[in-house]
Motif scaffolding. Structure first.
Motif, PDB file in Angstrom:
ATOM      1  N   TRP A 177       2.581  -1.862  -4.754  1.00 51.35           N
ATOM      2  CA  TRP A 177       3.046  -0.747  -5.572  1.00 51.35           C
ATOM      3  C   TRP A 177       3.182   0.521  -4.741  1.00 51.35           C
ATOM      4  O   TRP A 177       2.417   0.755  -3.797  1.00 51.35           O
ATOM      5  N   ASP A 178       4.159   1.336  -5.111  1.00 58.47           N
ATOM      6  CA  ASP A 178       4.293   2.680  -4.545  1.00 58.47           C
ATOM      7  C   ASP A 178       3.563   3.663  -5.455  1.00 58.47           C
ATOM      8  O   ASP A 178       3.697   3.594  -6.684  1.00 58.47           O
ATOM      9  N   HIS A 180       2.990   7.474  -6.716  1.00 56.92           N
ATOM     10  CA  HIS A 180       3.651   8.775  -6.799  1.00 56.92           C
ATOM     11  C   HIS A 180       2.725   9.765  -7.497  1.00 56.92           C
ATOM     12  O   HIS A 180       2.403   9.605  -8.678  1.00 56.92           O
ATOM     13  N   LYS A 191       5.512  11.082  -3.043  1.00 55.10           N
ATOM     14  CA  LYS A 191       5.253   9.658  -2.863  1.00 55.10           C
ATOM     15  C   LYS A 191       4.241   9.465  -1.742  1.00 55.10           C
ATOM     16  O   LYS A 191       4.331  10.107  -0.687  1.00 55.10           O
ATOM     17  N   GLU A 193       2.529   8.191   1.424  1.00 54.53           N
ATOM     18  CA  GLU A 193       2.897   7.610   2.713  1.00 54.53           C
ATOM     19  C   GLU A 193       1.596   7.244   3.411  1.00 54.53           C
ATOM     20  O   GLU A 193       0.900   8.101   3.929  1.00 54.53           O
ATOM     21  N   ALA A 216       6.990  -1.732  -5.493  1.00 56.39           N
ATOM     22  CA  ALA A 216       7.591  -1.538  -4.171  1.00 56.39           C
ATOM     23  C   ALA A 216       8.744  -2.533  -3.992  1.00 56.39           C
ATOM     24  O   ALA A 216       8.562  -3.745  -4.141  1.00 56.39           O
ATOM     25  N   LYS A 217       9.918  -2.010  -3.703  1.00 55.52           N
ATOM     26  CA  LYS A 217      11.100  -2.865  -3.640  1.00 55.52           C
ATOM     27  C   LYS A 217      11.004  -3.921  -2.547  1.00 55.52           C
ATOM     28  O   LYS A 217      11.541  -5.027  -2.683  1.00 55.52           O
ATOM     29  N   GLU A 218      10.294  -3.598  -1.470  1.00 49.02           N
ATOM     30  CA  GLU A 218      10.214  -4.569  -0.378  1.00 49.02           C
ATOM     31  C   GLU A 218       9.400  -5.812  -0.749  1.00 49.02           C
ATOM     32  O   GLU A 218       9.474  -6.838  -0.067  1.00 49.02           O
ATOM     33  N   HIS A 219       8.650  -5.723  -1.838  1.00 47.33           N
ATOM     34  CA  HIS A 219       7.855  -6.876  -2.265  1.00 47.33           C
ATOM     35  C   HIS A 219       8.504  -7.630  -3.426  1.00 47.33           C
ATOM     36  O   HIS A 219       7.953  -8.609  -3.922  1.00 47.33           O
TER      37      HIS A 219
END
Length: 261
Positions: A177-178, A180, A191, A193, A216-219
């Motif tokens: 997860w990202d 924010h 966001k 980092e 998270a889009k990469e996952h």
């Protein structure tokens, strides 16, 4: 589970009960009643202060994270002036779809005002607009027997703008997860980092903040249609650089643009 609507009302209750905490609560006013114009006077300890910058209006429970509602409802440019005015007819022209449902209660639209100049700014919280009458509702106004005044005046007490930097304990976060960080009803968000947050041009003060978790889009977390909002057990202010992630407070629907197929 606490709903976003309940969390918003709790935030408003705290703001009115404890005006010295969190963001500055609007209420330092000249005149009461239900004016069709609010003039915000920019001041500091030395008196009136002309600024060059913006005065922006946000719904009280607006989430400024990209993909939700990052842009203010109304933005006014200020150039070398010690005041700026909000007009009721501009508020009346805003479509209801622009307001989060949790910012509207019994026909009263709750909003905040962020004033950001070159080096000073302020956030006024707890303002209201009654759309049915086309007027603002200032603190102390008798809603059952409204006294109509053309103009109300609020003192926007300016503080220096700072760069806020803080962090979460990454051993307690999930890389799927990202994270924010944001302040409801303002434009302030950041966001994470590697667990670090940075917010530019934050008026010096104490703020209640929250964290929104987005997939998270990469996952490739497909099929997720809502996002969790968590509280923070520590206030957002200088000296509080380690943010203690609290309990989940709400689930909010994900905008289509943030859903992963």
């Amino acid at each position: 589970m606490t709903t976003l609507w309940q969390a918003a009302l709790c935030g408003l209750a705290v703001a009115f009960a404890f005006p010295g905490c969190d963001m500055q609560t609007a209420g330092t006013s000249v005149g009461t009643g239900n004016p069709t114009e609010i003039e915000v006077s920019f001041k500091n300890d030395s008196g009136s202060v002309p600024i060059t910058g913006t005065m922006a209006v946000y719904a009280s429970t607006q989430i400024p994270v990209l993909g939700f509602s990052p842009e203010p409802l109304i933005t006014l440019s200020v150039t070398g002036s010690d005041h700026a005015s909000l007009k009721a007819n501009v508020f009346a022209s805003l479509a209801d779809t622009l307001w989060p449902k949790s910012s509207i209660e019994n026909g009263i639209y709750h909003f905040n005002v962020a004033v950001i100049g070159d080096s000073q700014g302020t956030i006024l919280k707890g303002l209201s607009f009654r759309k049915s009458d086309g007027c603002f509702v200032l603190s102390g106004a008798d809603a059952t027997a409204p006294k109509v005044e053309v103009k109300g005046v609020l003192n926007g007490n300016l503080t220096p703008l700072i760069v806020y930097q803080g962090s979460l304990d990454t051993t307690k976060t999930d890389p799927l997860w990202d994270y924010h960080l944001f302040v409801y009803g303002t434009g302030f968000t950041s966001k994470s980092e590697h667990g670090r947050f940075t917010i530019q041009k934050l008026p010096l003060g104490q703020y209640e903040c929250h964290v929104l978790l987005l997939p998270a889009k990469e996952h490739h977390l497909s099929g997720v249609d809502s996002a969790a909002v968590y509280g923070i057990n520590t206030s957002l202010e200088p000296g509080n650089e380690v943010l203690d992630l609290g309990a989940e407070q709400a689930q909010v629907p994900l905008p289509d643009s943030l859903k992963i197929p």
